[in-house]
Design a protein around this motif. Sequence first.
Motif, mmCIF file in Angstrom:
data_model
loop_
_atom_site.group_PDB
_atom_site.id
_atom_site.type_symbol
_atom_site.label_atom_id
_atom_site.label_comp_id
_atom_site.label_asym_id
_atom_site.label_seq_id
_atom_site.Cartn_x
_atom_site.Cartn_y
_atom_site.Cartn_z
ATOM 1 N N CYS A 1 -1.370 -0.753 -4.018
ATOM 2 C CA CYS A 1 -0.575 -0.410 -5.197
ATOM 3 C C CYS A 1 -1.337 -0.795 -6.462
ATOM 4 O O CYS A 1 -2.007 -1.826 -6.497
ATOM 5 N N PRO A 2 -1.223 0.024 -7.497
ATOM 6 C CA PRO A 2 -1.910 -0.304 -8.756
ATOM 7 C C PRO A 2 -1.234 -1.477 -9.470
ATOM 8 O O PRO A 2 -0.132 -1.885 -9.102
ATOM 9 N N ALA B 1 6.693 -0.709 4.549
ATOM 10 C CA ALA B 1 5.551 -0.007 5.135
ATOM 11 C C ALA B 1 5.834 1.491 5.214
ATOM 12 O O ALA B 1 6.986 1.921 5.255
ATOM 13 N N GLY B 2 4.768 2.287 5.213
ATOM 14 C CA GLY B 2 4.892 3.726 5.425
ATOM 15 C C GLY B 2 5.410 4.529 4.254
ATOM 16 O O GLY B 2 5.967 5.601 4.432
ATOM 17 N N LYS B 3 5.207 4.052 3.053
ATOM 18 C CA LYS B 3 5.744 4.740 1.875
ATOM 19 C C LYS B 3 4.686 5.580 1.170
ATOM 20 O O LYS B 3 3.497 5.375 1.311
ATOM 21 N N LEU B 4 5.161 6.557 0.394
ATOM 22 C CA LEU B 4 4.296 7.497 -0.301
ATOM 23 C C LEU B 4 4.025 7.123 -1.751
ATOM 24 O O LEU B 4 3.244 7.784 -2.419
ATOM 25 N N GLU B 5 4.689 6.088 -2.234
ATOM 26 C CA GLU B 5 4.458 5.652 -3.615
ATOM 27 C C GLU B 5 4.842 4.187 -3.753
ATOM 28 O O GLU B 5 5.539 3.630 -2.902
ATOM 29 N N CYS B 6 4.370 3.591 -4.820
ATOM 30 C CA CYS B 6 4.720 2.198 -5.121
ATOM 31 C C CYS B 6 5.816 2.180 -6.178
ATOM 32 O O CYS B 6 5.993 3.142 -6.919
ATOM 33 N N LYS B 7 6.503 1.075 -6.230
ATOM 34 C CA LYS B 7 7.604 0.900 -7.186
ATOM 35 C C LYS B 7 7.074 0.152 -8.404
ATOM 36 O O LYS B 7 6.269 -0.772 -8.255
ATOM 37 N N PRO B 8 7.529 0.509 -9.600
ATOM 38 C CA PRO B 8 7.092 -0.237 -10.789
ATOM 39 C C PRO B 8 7.751 -1.615 -10.809
ATOM 40 O O PRO B 8 8.911 -1.777 -10.389
ATOM 41 N N CYS B 9 6.994 -2.598 -11.269
ATOM 42 C CA CYS B 9 7.561 -3.947 -11.428
ATOM 43 C C CYS B 9 8.517 -3.928 -12.608
ATOM 44 O O CYS B 9 8.305 -3.204 -13.584
ATOM 45 N N HIS C 1 0.836 -1.197 0.000
ATOM 46 C CA HIS C 1 0.000 0.000 0.000
ATOM 47 C C HIS C 1 0.873 1.250 0.000
ATOM 48 O O HIS C 1 2.057 1.187 0.289
ATOM 49 N N PHE C 2 0.265 2.382 -0.302
ATOM 50 C CA PHE C 2 0.967 3.655 -0.281
ATOM 51 C C PHE C 2 -0.031 4.740 0.073
ATOM 52 O O PHE C 2 -1.239 4.505 0.134
ATOM 53 N N GLU C 3 0.464 5.914 0.305
ATOM 54 C CA GLU C 3 -0.408 7.056 0.556
ATOM 55 C C GLU C 3 0.211 8.286 -0.085
ATOM 56 O O GLU C 3 1.277 8.727 0.323
ATOM 57 N N ASP C 4 -0.455 8.814 -1.102
ATOM 58 C CA ASP C 4 0.077 10.025 -1.715
ATOM 59 C C ASP C 4 -0.352 11.225 -0.879
ATOM 60 O O ASP C 4 -1.348 11.188 -0.160
ATOM 61 N N GLU C 5 0.428 12.280 -0.923
ATOM 62 C CA GLU C 5 0.182 13.432 -0.061
ATOM 63 C C GLU C 5 -1.143 14.115 -0.358
ATOM 64 O O GLU C 5 -1.778 14.656 0.540
#
Length: 87
Positions: free
Chosen positions: A66-67, A75-83, A47-51
């Motif tokens: 994550c999409p 945990a606690g991140k603001l964005e997801c990483k691309p595969c 999961h992520f949370e954008d500002e």
Amino acid sequence: AVCTAGHFQDEHQQVADPPATCKGCVPGSYQDEDTGTTACKRCPAGHFEDEAHFASEVGADACEACPAMHFQDEAGKLECKPCKAGS
């Protein structure tokens, strides 16, 4: 009084008097309880949370999955990483 959802109080024996002494959760974290909590919870892995979303949500709904074709292993991140291609 206790801090409301989206806030916490981490100072020992501090009487919470919202909003004066309660602290807001930072992006990447949330607090869905209003029972005098001492810390915020981090958005879980995956999961992520954008500002922009952070400003309108205080509970677990603030953390988005994550999409497709993205991941987050921390945990606690603001964005997801691309595969990576082929993975």
